[in-house]
Design a protein around this motif. Structure first.
Motif, PDB file in Angstrom:
ATOM      1  N   ALA A 178     -11.891  -3.271 -10.084  1.00  0.00           N
ATOM      2  CA  ALA A 178     -10.474  -2.509 -10.289  1.00  0.00           C
ATOM      3  C   ALA A 178     -10.635  -1.678 -10.927  1.00  0.00           C
ATOM      4  CB  ALA A 178      -9.511  -3.806 -10.786  1.00  0.00           C
ATOM      5  N   MET A 179     -11.232  -1.640 -12.129  1.00  0.00           N
ATOM      6  CA  MET A 179     -11.275  -0.476 -13.049  1.00  0.00           C
ATOM      7  C   MET A 179     -12.066   0.498 -12.477  1.00  0.00           C
ATOM      8  SD  MET A 179     -13.287  -0.756 -16.475  1.00  0.00           S
ATOM      9  CE  MET A 179     -14.224   0.944 -17.256  1.00  0.00           C
ATOM     10  N   ARG A 180     -13.232   0.111 -12.198  1.00  0.00           N
ATOM     11  CA  ARG A 180     -13.892   1.226 -11.375  1.00  0.00           C
ATOM     12  C   ARG A 180     -13.391   2.171 -10.222  1.00  0.00           C
ATOM     13  NH1 ARG A 180     -19.846  -1.226 -12.707  1.00  0.00           N
ATOM     14  NH2 ARG A 180     -19.726  -0.592 -15.184  1.00  0.00           N
ATOM     15  N   THR A 181     -12.812   1.136  -9.514  1.00  0.00           N
ATOM     16  CA  THR A 181     -12.211   1.892  -8.107  1.00  0.00           C
ATOM     17  C   THR A 181     -11.134   2.772  -8.440  1.00  0.00           C
ATOM     18  OG1 THR A 181     -12.734  -0.209  -7.141  1.00  0.00           O
ATOM     19  CG2 THR A 181     -11.116   1.163  -6.070  1.00  0.00           C
ATOM     20  N   SER A 182     -10.252   2.267  -9.501  1.00  0.00           N
ATOM     21  CA  SER A 182      -8.978   3.153  -9.861  1.00  0.00           C
ATOM     22  C   SER A 182      -9.689   4.555 -10.540  1.00  0.00           C
ATOM     23  CB  SER A 182      -8.279   2.247 -10.875  1.00  0.00           C
ATOM     24  OG  SER A 182      -7.284   3.179 -11.554  1.00  0.00           O
ATOM     25  N   ALA A 183     -10.652   4.349 -11.356  1.00  0.00           N
ATOM     26  CA  ALA A 183     -11.212   5.439 -11.802  1.00  0.00           C
ATOM     27  C   ALA A 183     -11.744   6.604 -10.795  1.00  0.00           C
ATOM     28  CB  ALA A 183     -12.410   5.255 -12.776  1.00  0.00           C
ATOM     29  N   ALA A 184     -12.290   6.080  -9.892  1.00  0.00           N
ATOM     30  CA  ALA A 184     -12.866   6.634  -8.513  1.00  0.00           C
ATOM     31  C   ALA A 184     -11.576   7.570  -7.707  1.00  0.00           C
ATOM     32  CB  ALA A 184     -13.684   5.903  -7.701  1.00  0.00           C
ATOM     33  N   LEU A 185     -10.486   6.491  -7.779  1.00  0.00           N
ATOM     34  CA  LEU A 185      -9.347   7.089  -6.674  1.00  0.00           C
ATOM     35  C   LEU A 185      -8.520   8.088  -7.708  1.00  0.00           C
ATOM     36  CD1 LEU A 185      -8.405   4.053  -5.164  1.00  0.00           C
ATOM     37  CD2 LEU A 185      -9.560   5.896  -4.331  1.00  0.00           C
ATOM     38  N   THR A 186      -8.526   8.079  -9.089  1.00  0.00           N
ATOM     39  CA  THR A 186      -7.825   9.047  -9.966  1.00  0.00           C
ATOM     40  C   THR A 186      -8.152  10.497  -9.757  1.00  0.00           C
ATOM     41  OG1 THR A 186      -7.753   7.251 -11.722  1.00  0.00           O
ATOM     42  CG2 THR A 186      -7.093   9.402 -12.307  1.00  0.00           C
ATOM     43  N   PRO A 187      -7.138  11.451  -9.646  1.00  0.00           N
ATOM     44  CA  PRO A 187      -7.314  12.630  -9.390  1.00  0.00           C
ATOM     45  C   PRO A 187      -8.346  13.198 -10.202  1.00  0.00           C
ATOM     46  CG  PRO A 187      -4.929  12.414  -9.175  1.00  0.00           C
ATOM     47  CD  PRO A 187      -5.752  11.072  -9.570  1.00  0.00           C
ATOM     48  N   GLY A 188      -9.201  14.128 -10.162  1.00  0.00           N
ATOM     49  CA  GLY A 188     -10.345  14.570 -10.886  1.00  0.00           C
ATOM     50  C   GLY A 188     -10.069  15.351 -11.991  1.00  0.00           C
ATOM     51  N   SER A 189      -8.909  16.399 -11.946  1.00  0.00           N
ATOM     52  CA  SER A 189      -8.998  17.135 -12.914  1.00  0.00           C
ATOM     53  C   SER A 189      -8.997  16.930 -14.503  1.00  0.00           C
ATOM     54  CB  SER A 189      -7.856  18.271 -12.671  1.00  0.00           C
ATOM     55  OG  SER A 189      -6.735  17.645 -13.293  1.00  0.00           O
ATOM     56  N   TRP A 190      -9.460  17.490 -15.290  1.00  0.00           N
ATOM     57  CA  TRP A 190      -9.354  17.088 -16.658  1.00  0.00           C
ATOM     58  C   TRP A 190      -8.065  17.032 -17.176  1.00  0.00           C
ATOM     59  CZ3 TRP A 190      -8.859  20.415 -21.499  1.00  0.00           C
ATOM     60  CH2 TRP A 190      -9.129  19.479 -22.811  1.00  0.00           C
ATOM     61  N   THR A 191      -7.202  17.742 -16.760  1.00  0.00           N
ATOM     62  CA  THR A 191      -5.635  17.841 -17.392  1.00  0.00           C
ATOM     63  C   THR A 191      -5.022  16.631 -16.671  1.00  0.00           C
ATOM     64  OG1 THR A 191      -5.176  19.322 -15.431  1.00  0.00           O
ATOM     65  CG2 THR A 191      -5.317  20.247 -17.706  1.00  0.00           C
ATOM     66  N   HIS A 192      -5.479  15.993 -15.549  1.00  0.00           N
ATOM     67  CA  HIS A 192      -4.825  14.849 -15.193  1.00  0.00           C
ATOM     68  C   HIS A 192      -4.954  13.828 -16.286  1.00  0.00           C
ATOM     69  CE1 HIS A 192      -2.831  12.150 -12.174  1.00  0.00           C
ATOM     70  NE2 HIS A 192      -3.773  11.318 -12.800  1.00  0.00           N
ATOM     71  N   HIS A 193      -6.250  13.884 -16.799  1.00  0.00           N
ATOM     72  CA  HIS A 193      -6.576  12.572 -17.523  1.00  0.00           C
ATOM     73  C   HIS A 193      -5.805  12.846 -18.936  1.00  0.00           C
ATOM     74  CE1 HIS A 193      -9.824  10.593 -15.328  1.00  0.00           C
ATOM     75  NE2 HIS A 193      -9.703  11.558 -14.646  1.00  0.00           N
ATOM     76  N   LEU A 194      -5.047  13.758 -19.309  1.00  0.00           N
ATOM     77  CA  LEU A 194      -4.407  13.771 -20.288  1.00  0.00           C
ATOM     78  C   LEU A 194      -2.878  13.196 -20.220  1.00  0.00           C
ATOM     79  CD1 LEU A 194      -5.062  17.424 -21.538  1.00  0.00           C
ATOM     80  CD2 LEU A 194      -6.522  15.498 -22.428  1.00  0.00           C
ATOM     81  N   ALA A 195      -2.643  13.056 -18.852  1.00  0.00           N
ATOM     82  CA  ALA A 195      -1.318  12.483 -18.614  1.00  0.00           C
ATOM     83  C   ALA A 195      -1.120  11.267 -19.144  1.00  0.00           C
ATOM     84  CB  ALA A 195      -1.119  12.544 -17.086  1.00  0.00           C
ATOM     85  N   PRO A 196       0.025  10.996 -19.897  1.00  0.00           N
ATOM     86  CA  PRO A 196       0.284   9.498 -20.638  1.00  0.00           C
ATOM     87  C   PRO A 196       0.219   8.585 -19.411  1.00  0.00           C
ATOM     88  CG  PRO A 196       2.101  11.134 -21.193  1.00  0.00           C
ATOM     89  CD  PRO A 196       1.316  11.719 -20.277  1.00  0.00           C
ATOM     90  N   MET A 197       0.747   8.420 -18.354  1.00  0.00           N
ATOM     91  CA  MET A 197       0.801   6.904 -17.179  1.00  0.00           C
ATOM     92  C   MET A 197      -0.858   6.833 -16.924  1.00  0.00           C
ATOM     93  SD  MET A 197       2.199   5.604 -14.966  1.00  0.00           S
ATOM     94  CE  MET A 197       2.306   5.306 -13.153  1.00  0.00           C
ATOM     95  N   SER A 198      -1.700   7.870 -16.601  1.00  0.00           N
ATOM     96  CA  SER A 198      -2.800   7.758 -16.001  1.00  0.00           C
ATOM     97  C   SER A 198      -3.862   6.999 -17.322  1.00  0.00           C
ATOM     98  CB  SER A 198      -3.694   8.858 -15.212  1.00  0.00           C
ATOM     99  OG  SER A 198      -3.884   9.945 -16.216  1.00  0.00           O
ATOM    100  N   GLY A 199      -3.579   7.445 -18.476  1.00  0.00           N
ATOM    101  CA  GLY A 199      -4.395   6.953 -19.402  1.00  0.00           C
ATOM    102  C   GLY A 199      -3.888   5.512 -19.551  1.00  0.00           C
ATOM    103  N   SER A 200      -2.632   5.340 -19.608  1.00  0.00           N
ATOM    104  CA  SER A 200      -2.353   4.104 -19.972  1.00  0.00           C
ATOM    105  C   SER A 200      -2.881   2.974 -18.663  1.00  0.00           C
ATOM    106  CB  SER A 200      -0.727   3.766 -20.148  1.00  0.00           C
ATOM    107  OG  SER A 200      -0.318   4.702 -21.248  1.00  0.00           O
ATOM    108  N   VAL A 201      -2.704   3.373 -17.570  1.00  0.00           N
ATOM    109  CA  VAL A 201      -3.258   2.519 -16.383  1.00  0.00           C
ATOM    110  C   VAL A 201      -4.541   2.243 -16.716  1.00  0.00           C
ATOM    111  CG1 VAL A 201      -3.655   2.367 -14.044  1.00  0.00           C
ATOM    112  CG2 VAL A 201      -1.505   3.412 -14.848  1.00  0.00           C
ATOM    113  N   ALA A 202      -5.493   3.387 -16.877  1.00  0.00           N
ATOM    114  CA  ALA A 202      -6.787   3.178 -17.040  1.00  0.00           C
ATOM    115  C   ALA A 202      -7.259   2.259 -18.330  1.00  0.00           C
ATOM    116  CB  ALA A 202      -7.526   4.757 -17.521  1.00  0.00           C
TER     117      ALA A 202
END
Ligand code: FAD
Length: 403
Positions: A310-334
């Motif tokens: 689940a963790m790896r699949t979610s990471a692979a499906l997450t939009p790839g841009s660096w800025t997306h990874h700064l978003a509070p929601m995606s960081g918390s889900v990950a």
């Protein structure tokens, strides 16, 4: 820095490309080169530097410099900061390849690269950002995060450390705690209160503190794992130039959110505790003990595989841009998916090894896991507790009302 040849977008080809370009660094930096002796089979959830750590840190700094010189130090980073502007998935591939090739763990650099640098890139004046981000990526500077205080953890906006302006400088007084790598750090990203009269989130400002400045005292905290990776930091009349301010006065909360989003995303990736190395060691352990033949263990193995997948699949499906990874929601889900997977692994290890995980009999691959099992609870707290991640997901992600 060497000119970069054409970079493959395909992840498997990118991994092969990295291996080829990193091969010249193997003799000097990989394997038993002082970063981790070959006979050290410890697995840690929170990597801790112990005796002789100065030599380890020096080796990691030199390796980071060599990595920077190859032009590969920051695949997902912006070009103006020597990044390659590739998706975050490429960043994860670099972290995996580095580990697989036996290069030193960059744990000591984690906070600087993944928490402090994003804040500087997004919020600091160009002169400060260029100087410090460059220093962090060349291994010249180690960063730490001066957010938590004895009275401000989950309720981070309650920080009480004060900064008072005096001309072109600010004078900082207060205490920070749980500062990972604070004892090694050259710079600290400090969230402080500049306006006690403003609503609590609005009265905060972020500064970059020189950890070697007069008035900064760092005291290590001993942990139950035996290591001492974090510290108390006392700030006593510490003078910080206004040019070291990250973002505007009163905008500290926004800057902190950038850092925390990146922290939670990256600690859930290959730079964090759940690396392919851990899962490979786990599979080897289960096979060696024949645990897959036991019906009770099989149940826990299935839960573990599901959580890691689940963790790896979610990471692979997450939009790839660096800025997306700064978003509070995606960081918390990950982060939530990561701690779930770590929990399942720790439970499985404790189940199949029993007391052998905690009593050092000298056997390989048994007591080696103790630090991992004991370290996992800390990851329910680090970067914000599970309850706080759920609040972020509910309120900022799903738009649910505050209770
Ligand atoms: C390994 C590790 C490394 C760390 N590194 C750093 C670092 O480098 N820099 C730094 O600044 N900090 C660091 N921290 C500190 C970390 O950010 C805090 O521990 C964390 O935010 C929790 O704060 P606290 O410990 O004060 O717990 P508290 O905030 O006191 O929480 C206690 C309990 O109450 C719960 N709780 C609190 N508020 C709510 C709420 N609103 N709703 C539901 N439940 C709630 C919490 O979830 C928790 O279970 C680190 C922590 C760990 C474990």
């Amino acid at each position: 820095m060497t000119a970069s040849p054409t970079i493959p977008t395909d992840l498997t080809e990118f991994a092969a490309h990295l291996r080829e370009r990193l091969a010249p660094l193997v003799d000097e930096y990989a394997g038993d080169t002082g970063a981790r002796p070959a006979d050290d089979d410890r697995i840690a959830a929170v990597e801790e530097l112990r005796e002789g750590h100065e030599a380890v840190v020096e080796q990691v700094r030199r390796f980071q410099r060599a990595l920077f010189d190859t032009g590969l130090a920051w695949p997902s980073g912006p070009a103006e900061f020597s990044g390659m502007e590739l998706p975050a998935t490429h960043q994860a591939v670099l972290d995996e390849v580095l580990e697989d090739m036996g290069f030193p763990s960059r744990e000591a650099l984690f906070v600087g690269l993944n928490i402090v640098a994003p804040a500087l890139v997004h919020h600091a004046a160009p002169e400060l950002a260029n100087r410090v981000v460059g220093g962090l990526y060349r291994g010249e500077l180690i960063g730490c995060q001066l957010f938590s205080e004895p009275g401000a953890g989950s309720d981070l906006a309650s920080v009480a450390t004060r900064a008072v302006r005096e001309g072109d400088e600010w004078v900082l007084n207060g205490q920070k705690v749980w500062t990972s790598m604070g004892h090694l750090a050259d710079v600290g990203e400090a969230l402080v209160r500049t306006d006690p009269a403003a609503p609590k989130h609005a009265g905060l400002t972020m500064f970059l503190v020189d950890m070697h400045a007069p008035g900064v005292t760092v005291r290590p905290i001993r942990q139950m794992t035996g290591g001492a990776a974090f510290n108390e930091v006392f700030l006593d009349e510490v003078r910080v130039p206004d040019s070291a301010r990250i973002g505007g006065v009163g905008e500290g909360w926004t800057v902190a959110s950038t850092s925390l989003g990146s922290e939670r995303s990256t600690m859930s990736g290959a730079a964090g505790p759940l690396t392919p190395y851990v899962t490979e060691r786990l599979v080897a352990l289960v096979r060696r003990l024949g645990a897959e033949a036991d019906p009770i263990h099989r149940r826990q193995i299935a839960k573990t595989v599901a959580a890691v997948t689940a963790m790896r699949t979610s990471a692979a499906l997450t939009p790839g841009s660096w800025t997306h990874h700064l978003a509070p929601m995606s960081g918390s889900v990950a982060k939530m998916l990561m701690v779930r997977a770590l929990d399942e692994i720790a439970t499985l290890v404790a189940e199949v090894l029993g007391s052998d995980a905690f009593v050092d009999s000298g056997a390989r691959d048994e007591f080696a896991w103790s630090e991992f099992v004991l370290g996992v609870p800390a990851l329910h707290l680090a970067g914000g507790t599970d309850e706080i991640q759920r609040n972020v997901i509910a309120q900022r992600g799903l738009g649910l009302p505050r209770r």
